[in-house]
Design a protein around this motif. Structure first.
Motif, PDB file in Angstrom:
ATOM      1  N   ARG A  26     -15.575  18.236  33.683  1.00  0.00           N
ATOM      2  CA  ARG A  26     -16.520  18.109  34.805  1.00  0.00           C
ATOM      3  C   ARG A  26     -16.466  16.661  35.298  1.00  0.00           C
ATOM      4  O   ARG A  26     -16.710  15.738  34.533  1.00  0.00           O
ATOM      5  CB  ARG A  26     -17.922  18.507  34.321  1.00  0.00           C
ATOM      6  CG  ARG A  26     -18.883  18.787  35.434  1.00  0.00           C
ATOM      7  CD  ARG A  26     -20.057  19.624  34.987  1.00  0.00           C
ATOM      8  NE  ARG A  26     -19.766  21.052  34.987  1.00  0.00           N
ATOM      9  CZ  ARG A  26     -19.790  21.825  36.075  1.00  0.00           C
ATOM     10  NH1 ARG A  26     -20.069  21.310  37.255  1.00  0.00           N
ATOM     11  NH2 ARG A  26     -19.509  23.112  35.993  1.00  0.00           N
ATOM     12  N   GLY A  34     -16.257  27.748  38.047  1.00  0.00           N
ATOM     13  CA  GLY A  34     -16.802  26.656  37.236  1.00  0.00           C
ATOM     14  C   GLY A  34     -17.400  27.111  35.916  1.00  0.00           C
ATOM     15  O   GLY A  34     -17.618  26.298  35.016  1.00  0.00           O
ATOM     16  N   GLU A  62     -18.200  23.099  43.487  1.00  0.00           N
ATOM     17  CA  GLU A  62     -18.918  24.378  43.412  1.00  0.00           C
ATOM     18  C   GLU A  62     -19.849  24.475  44.625  1.00  0.00           C
ATOM     19  O   GLU A  62     -20.931  23.900  44.620  1.00  0.00           O
ATOM     20  CB  GLU A  62     -19.711  24.452  42.107  1.00  0.00           C
ATOM     21  CG  GLU A  62     -18.790  24.452  40.895  1.00  0.00           C
ATOM     22  CD  GLU A  62     -19.499  24.072  39.604  1.00  0.00           C
ATOM     23  OE1 GLU A  62     -19.356  24.790  38.616  1.00  0.00           O
ATOM     24  OE2 GLU A  62     -20.201  23.039  39.616  1.00  0.00           O
TER      25      GLU A  62
END
Ligand SMILES: Cc1cc2nc3c(=O)[nH]c(=O)nc-3n(C[C@H](O)[C@H](O)[C@H](O)COP(=O)(O)OP(=O)(O)OC[C@H]3O[C@@H](n4cnc5c(N)ncnc54)[C@H](O)[C@@H]3O)c2cc1C
Ligand code: FES
Length: 276
Positions: A9, A74, A65
């Motif tokens: 991330r 995701g 996203e």
């Protein structure tokens, strides 16, 4: 089928994935993209190939996203598979030694800008890079972009990092210095690419933008990605995704992008409800 080998991330809503895709890794060139479908019922979405490793047989995608499909993507983990992965698609960026190239990346547009910046540098150009994001936390790929730039400039909308303001202001300052700029390449939200093209037009600086029009088949058959370039209809998937920014009808593109807003919103609400 493509296995997710690594997942990281990069910011609150931006995810990087390394996928097993040896045939695509072998062939891809800067500026190209893949179309993927997560499952049987899933829609097909285009994502730029942010990087590739021929030897390892992998490609990297970086996505924000923003709706149902990217949010579902995701949630996948390392070891999971993506059902369909087609590519490389689209025309590669025209890379050659031109002189001074300014690479402008905004938000998640920094990810597709990276392979182009790297290729422009490798071709022997002097590369000035400008990257911008809403704030420090949403800025991605700083080190990677810096490593392929001769001059590296950062800005954030709120001033939490780098210069306070938009990439267009930083670009105007670079132009005002008076050095000859041979081409500007800009990737980011449509409104940003429109603003960059407006800044460069009076100076007659060639400006290339990469259009994120809605795509369905990405083979030139469905017409979903139609854009007007210099008053002529083009299909972004097979004739793009890069076009001359001074020729693009950005207002039409924005209208077409929001055409399914109601359905996209409903789809996201169903996804969030099912997740509970
Ligand atoms: C050539 C190309 C390369 C792209 N590369 C990247 C990338 O590297 N990283 C990244 O984060 N995003 C990229 N995008 C945008 C990405 O495809 C959309 O964010 C994604 O399709 C949104 O799907 P969703 O279901 O999550 O959101 P939705 O709720 O469906 O849509 C959110 C937004 O995405 C747009 N969108 C919806 N469906 C599509 C579609 N099939 N094709 C294109 N846009 C769509 C909508 O207009 C809307 O503005 C790229 C788009 C194109 C055309
Ligand atoms: S996505 Fe269907 S014609 Fe381009």
């Amino acid at each position: 089928m493509a296995k997710i080998l690594k997942k990281e991330r990069l910011s609150e809503n931006t995810v990087k994935m390394v996928l097993e895709a040896p045939l695509i890794a072998e062939k891809r060139k800067a500026g190209q993209f893949v179309v993927l479908r997560i499952n049987e019922q899933g829609e097909r979405i285009p994502l730029t190939i942010a990087n590739a490793d021929k030897d390892a047989g992998t490609i990297t995608i970086i996505f924000m996203e923003v709706g149902k499909t990217t949010s579902l993507l995701g949630t996948l983990k390392e070891g999971d598979n993506i059902m369909d992965l087609a590519g490389p698609l689209g025309n590669p960026t025209h890379i050659e030694k031109l002189g001074t190239v300014v690479c402008v990346g905004g938000g998640v547009g920094i990810a597709p800008m990276y392979p182009i910046t790297e290729a422009m540098k490798k071709a022997g150009n002097r590369v000035i890079t400008i990257i911008g994001a809403k704030n420090k936390d949403s800025l991605i790929m700083e080190e990677e972009m810096k490593s392929v730039s001769d001059e590296f400039l950062i800005c954030t909308d709120d001033g939490s990092y780098g210069t306070k303001g938009f990439v267009t202001q930083v670009l105007e300052d670079v132009i005002k210095r008076g050095e000859k700029i041979d081409v500007v390449v800009a990737i980011g939200p449509v409104v940003m690419m429109k603003a960059v093209s407006k800044v460069t037009r009076p100076h007659n600086i060639k400006t290339i933008v990469s259009l994120n029009s809605i795509m369905v088949d990405a083979t030139g058959m469905c017409g979903g990605c139609r854009v007007s370039i210099g008053g002529v209809s083009k299909f972004a998937c097979v004739e793009g995704p890069e076009f001359d920014g001074h020729e693009v009808d950005f207002d039409e593109l924005m209208t077409r992008q929001s055409a399914y807003g109601k359905q996209e919103h409903e789809s996201m609400q169903c996804f969030l409800r099912d997740k509970k």
